[in-house]
Design an enzyme around this catalytic site. Structure first.
Site, PDB file in Angstrom:
ATOM      1  CG  ASP A   1      44.971  20.514  64.429  1.00  0.00           C
ATOM      2  OD1 ASP A   1      44.142  20.800  63.544  1.00  0.00           O
ATOM      3  OD2 ASP A   1      45.242  21.279  65.376  1.00  0.00           O
TER       4      ASP A   1
ATOM      5  CD  GLU B   1      42.547  19.866  67.093  1.00  0.00           C
ATOM      6  OE1 GLU B   1      42.997  18.928  67.784  1.00  0.00           O
ATOM      7  OE2 GLU B   1      42.811  21.056  67.331  1.00  0.00           O
TER       8      GLU B   1
ATOM      9  CE  LYS C   1      48.835  22.439  65.163  1.00  0.00           C
ATOM     10  NZ  LYS C   1      47.434  22.898  65.369  1.00  0.00           N
TER      11      LYS C   1
ATOM     12  CG  HIS D   1      42.305  25.368  70.784  1.00  0.00           C
ATOM     13  ND1 HIS D   1      42.334  26.753  70.793  1.00  0.00           N
ATOM     14  CD2 HIS D   1      43.359  24.983  70.021  1.00  0.00           C
ATOM     15  CE1 HIS D   1      43.347  27.165  70.058  1.00  0.00           C
ATOM     16  NE2 HIS D   1      43.993  26.139  69.586  1.00  0.00           N
TER      17      HIS D   1
ATOM     18  CD  GLU E   1      42.026  25.414  66.714  1.00  0.00           C
ATOM     19  OE1 GLU E   1      42.400  24.259  66.972  1.00  0.00           O
ATOM     20  OE2 GLU E   1      42.795  26.320  66.390  1.00  0.00           O
TER      21      GLU E   1
ATOM     22  CG  ASP F   1      39.677  29.094  71.952  1.00  0.00           C
ATOM     23  OD1 ASP F   1      40.786  28.718  71.539  1.00  0.00           O
ATOM     24  OD2 ASP F   1      39.460  30.269  72.327  1.00  0.00           O
TER      25      ASP F   1
END
Lengths: 432, 432
Positions: free
Chosen positions: A247, A273, A219, A350, A300, A323
Site C-alpha cells: 500500500d 494499493e 505499507k 478498507h 478508500e 470505505d
C-alpha cells in the site's frame, strides 16, 4: 404523537495514536486517529450513532459541516426517515447551495455520509437487527430505490441492478447461515506500518499467519531500499503461499509507481494499493496495464460512486476498496457494491482507523448474502486498534470477522471514551 | 525586524441574490452568491485579500476550514512567503492530517486556494504590479518551480513546461502592449439565467450583441420544451454569426445529455457546458464523441489539476474552464494552464458569482502574455453582478475585459460591504 428527531449532538474525538506511530504510512507519518462523532436522538428516546473517520487536524472542520447539515434533519418524522433513508441521502447531498462545496466530495459529502449512516443505525436498532441483516432482508425493489441513479445509468441501469439482486435472492438464507456459522474473511495490516522496526515486522507477520490470516498488507513508498528489505523479511516470515499486499498511500506519480513496483515484483506482491492520486482513474488504468499480474486496488479515497463507476469502466482496478465513511453513507455504498458486481470485480473493504472495521463489516456481509453471493478473493481489512472504545466491537476468529448479532451498525462509542478523548478538552489531551 | 504575517481575519459575506433569481440554473434555482472572505495583515501593515466563492448555505463551513488552515501561516516571514508561494501551497494542500478530508478537493482545498490567492495578492501589492503582470514577468524556471508536479508528469514534464514557457518568452512585450491597448475578449451569461422570462431573454440577448459580445451563454436543462423555445428566441435575437453556448450545470446523466442536446442542435449551440457530473471524465469523453461538432466545456467544478489532466488525456473537452476559487489557488491554476497549452485546448475561464471575474482575469491575461500567447477562441465569462462591492472592479469595453492596472489580484471588497452583508448579523440580513 409522531416520533421526531429531537437532537443531533456532535463530538470531536481524537486518539493520540501518533505517539506510537500506529497507522504510519508514506503520506501520513503521524496520524492521530479521530472521529467527528454523531449522536442522533428521537423524541421517543431512541438513538442512532454515526461518525466520520479523520486522522487528527481538521476534525473540527468535519464537525462544523455535520452541524450545518444536521439542521436539515432536526424535527423530521422518524418513521418516514427510517423507512426510506434514500430521501434524506439525496436531500443532504443535493442541497442546492451546499453542493457548491462538493459536489459529492470531501468534507460536506463525508458529513452527509456520517448522518445517513447514523439514520441507518437508528433504523436497524428500531428493527432489532444488525444492519447487514436489515439490508439483506430488503427486496430488490427496495434496495434499488435507495440509490441515486442520475450519473450511473451509462454503466448500470436500475433494471440491471434489479436483475443482479433477483438472481441473488435464491441462496440468501443459506448464505446467511454460512455467515453466522463461519464469519467473513479478514486480512490484516497490523504488521505493516512504516513506523515499525524490522524485528517487530517479522514477529507480527509470523503471528498473523498463526492467527489464520491468508493476506497481509505492508505499507511501502517512503524509501525503496527499505521496502525491498521489509518485503524480503515479510516474505520469509509468511512463506510463499500467504498473500502479501502493499500500500503506497498515493505517494507516487504514474511513472514512479510503475518503476518502484517493478523492484518489488520479486517478492510476489498480490496487489498494489493507492499507487497514485485517488482521482487519477486513467493513471490507475496505466499502472494496472504495466504491472499485471500484480493487481491494482483502490477506493478508500475514491470520493463517490461516479469515481468507482469510472475505475470499473476504465479497467483501472482489480480490487474495489469501499470505505464506510468516505462516500455519502450506506446508500452510496449500495450503488458501489452493485457496480462492482456488474463488472465482476471483488470488493475488499478498507478498514482500520477508528471504527471503520465496525461499520464496513455490515456492508461486506450484506454483499455476500444479497449481492455478489460469494467471498471468493474477498476480505475485509482488519487492524487491531481502538476497538475497545466501541460498545459492540468487531470480533475476529481464525482470521475471520464474526458476524455481528446486536441491533444497529456497531457504530456506538462508549460514553467514557466520548469524555476522555474529546479534543481539545478531554483528560487524555489536557494531561499530555 | 522581520516582517511577518500578523493576523488572518475571515468573514462570512452573503448577498441575497436569490430574491431576484439572478444566477438561477438547473441545479441551483435560488443561489445567494457569497464569499468566505480573507484579510491577511503583516506586521508592517501590508494586506493581502482573498476569498472562496460560495452560493449561500455552507459558507460557514468554508470559513471554519480557512480558520483551521490559517494557523499554518500566522507568524511566517513575509519575504519568504511572497518570494515562493509554492512552498505554502504545498504545505497547506499536503498537510498530512488535513489531507484526509480531501485530498486536494472540496472544502479544505478551496480554503487552501483562498489563502494561497491572498498571499499572491499580497505579493503583487508589494511588487506594485497587477498579478497578471507580476506572473508574466517571472522566468520560465520560476514559474515551473511554483507547481507540484507529483501527479502530472505522465501528461506534462517540468522540462516540457519549460520549453512551452521559453517558446512564449519571445513576444511577451508585444502581447503585453496589445493587452493593455485592447483588453481580453469576454463572453456574457447575463441574458441566459433560467429564472428570466422570454421577453427579458430576448432583450438582454439583443443588448449583448449591441455591447460587442460575440459569444452568449444560456442556462438549459430544467425543461426541454422551454429550452427549445428559449434557444429559438435567443438565436433569432442574435442572428446566425454570434456564438450561443449552453450550460446544463451537471443536471444530466450521460445518455440524457446526448439525447437532450440532439434536440437543441438545430440552434447551432457552440458548446455544451457541464453536461454531467464534473467528476465524470469518461462520461464527458462519451458525450463529446456523440455530439461533435458541438463542443464540450467544463472545469468550474473540476476540483484539481489531476482532473484537468485526465479531461485532456481522455479527449473529453474542447474548452477548459478554469476557476479562480475551486482549485488550490494561483499555483494549481498555473499547472492547469500549462496542461491546456500542452494539449492545445483553449481556456475560457469560468467567472460571474461574486468576484470571480475580478480574480480570474489575471490568470487569463497571464496566459495570453506568457503561456499560450493567443486569445484565439478564448474568452473570459462575464456577468454584470456585484462588481460594485470591489475596490478595483473589472471594466468591460466593447465586449472585452480592460487589463487591470492596480497592484494586486483585484480581490479586495469594499469595507462597507464587509459590514453590510456579513451573515447572519449584517444589516442587509437582519433587515430582511
Amino acid at each position: 404523537m409522531t416520533e421526531r428527531i429531537l437532537s443531533i449532538d456532535t463530538f470531536d474525538i481524537r486518539f493520540p495514536t501518533s505517539r506510537h506511530r500506529d497507522g504510519s504510512d508514506a503520506m501520513n507519518p503521524f496520524p492521530d486517529y479521530s472521529a467527528a462523532y454523531i449522536v442522533l436522538r428521537t423524541t421517543a428516546g431512541a438513538e442512532g450513532h454515526g461518525f466520520v473517520f479523520t486522522v487528527g487536524r481538521g476534525t473540527e472542520i468535519e464537525v462544523a459541516a455535520i452541524r450545518s447539515l444536521a439542521k436539515m434533519i432536526i424535527g423530521q418524522p422518524v418513521d418516514e426517515l427510517v423507512a426510506d433513508p434514500g430521501v434524506l441521502s439525496q436531500r443532504l447531498i443535493g442541497d442546492s447551495q451546499i453542493r457548491w462545496l462538493g459536489p459529492a466530495k470531501g468534507v460536506v459529502h463525508m458529513a452527509a455520509g456520517g448522518l445517513v449512516n447514523a439514520v441507518w443505525d437508528l433504523a436497524a436498532r428500531r428493527a432489532g437487527q444488525p444492519l447487514w441483516r436489515l439490508l439483506a432482508a430488503l427486496s430488490p425493489e427496495q434496495l434499488v430505490a435507495q440509490i441515486d441513479w442520475r450519473y450511473l445509468r451509462d454503466a448500470l441501469t436500475p433494471d440491471e441492478a434489479l436483475d443482479l439482486l433477483r438472481n441473488a435472492t435464491g441462496g440468501r438464507a443459506e448464505r446467511e447461515k454460512v455467515l453466522l456459522d463461519e464469519g467473513y474473511p479478514a486480512y490484516t495490516t497490523t504488521p505493516g506500518w512504516l513506523g515499525y522496526d524490522d524485528e517487530k515486522l517479522a514477529r507480527l507477520c509470523a503471528e498473523a499467519v498463526e492467527d489464520g490470516y491468508r493476506l497481509i498488507k505492508l505499507k511501502v513508498g517512503a524509501n525503496l531500499a527499505d521496502d525491498v528489505r521489509r518485503l524480503a523479511i515479510a516474505r520469509r516470515a509468511v512463506g510463499p503461499e500467504v498473500r502479501l499486499a502493499v500500500d503506497a498511500n498515493q505517494i507516487w506519480g504514474v511513472p514512479d509507481a510503475i518503476g518502484w513496483m517493478r523492484e518489488l515484483a520479486p517478492f510476489d506482491p498480490y496487489w498494489i494499493e493507492e499507487p497514485t492520486s485517488p482521482d487519477d482513474i486513467l493513471g490507475h488504468a496505466a499502472i494496472r496495464a504495466a504491472l499485471a499480474p500484480v493487481k491494482v486496488a483502490t477506493g478508500e479515497h475514491a470520493h463517490n460512486a461516479v469515481m468507482f463507476k469510472q475505475l470499473l469502466q476504465a479497467g483501472a482496478v482489480d480490487v474495489v476498496q469501499i470505505d464506510a465513511c468516505r462516500v455519502g453513507g450506506v446508500n452510496e455504498n449500495l450503488a458501489i457494491l452493485l457496480l462492482a458486481a456488474k463488472f465482476g470485480v471483488p470488493v475488499c473493504p478498507h478498514a482500520g482507523g477508528v471504527g471503520l472495521c465496525e461499520l464496513v463489516q455490515h456492508l461486506a456481509m450484506f454483499d455476500f448474502v444479497a449481492v455478489s453471493g460469494t467471498t471468493q478473493d474477498r476480505a475485509i481489512e482488519y487492524v487491531d486498534h481502538l476497538h475497545e472504545h466501541f460498545t459492540d466491537p468487531v470480533h475476529i476468529e481464525n482470521g475471520r470477522y464474526v458476524a455481528p448479532r446486536a441491533a444497529g451498525m456497531s457504530a456506538e462509542m462508549r460514553p467514557a471514551t466520548l469524555t476522555a478523548y474529546r479534543y481539545p478538552d478531554g483528560p487524555e489531551w489536557t494531561a499530555a
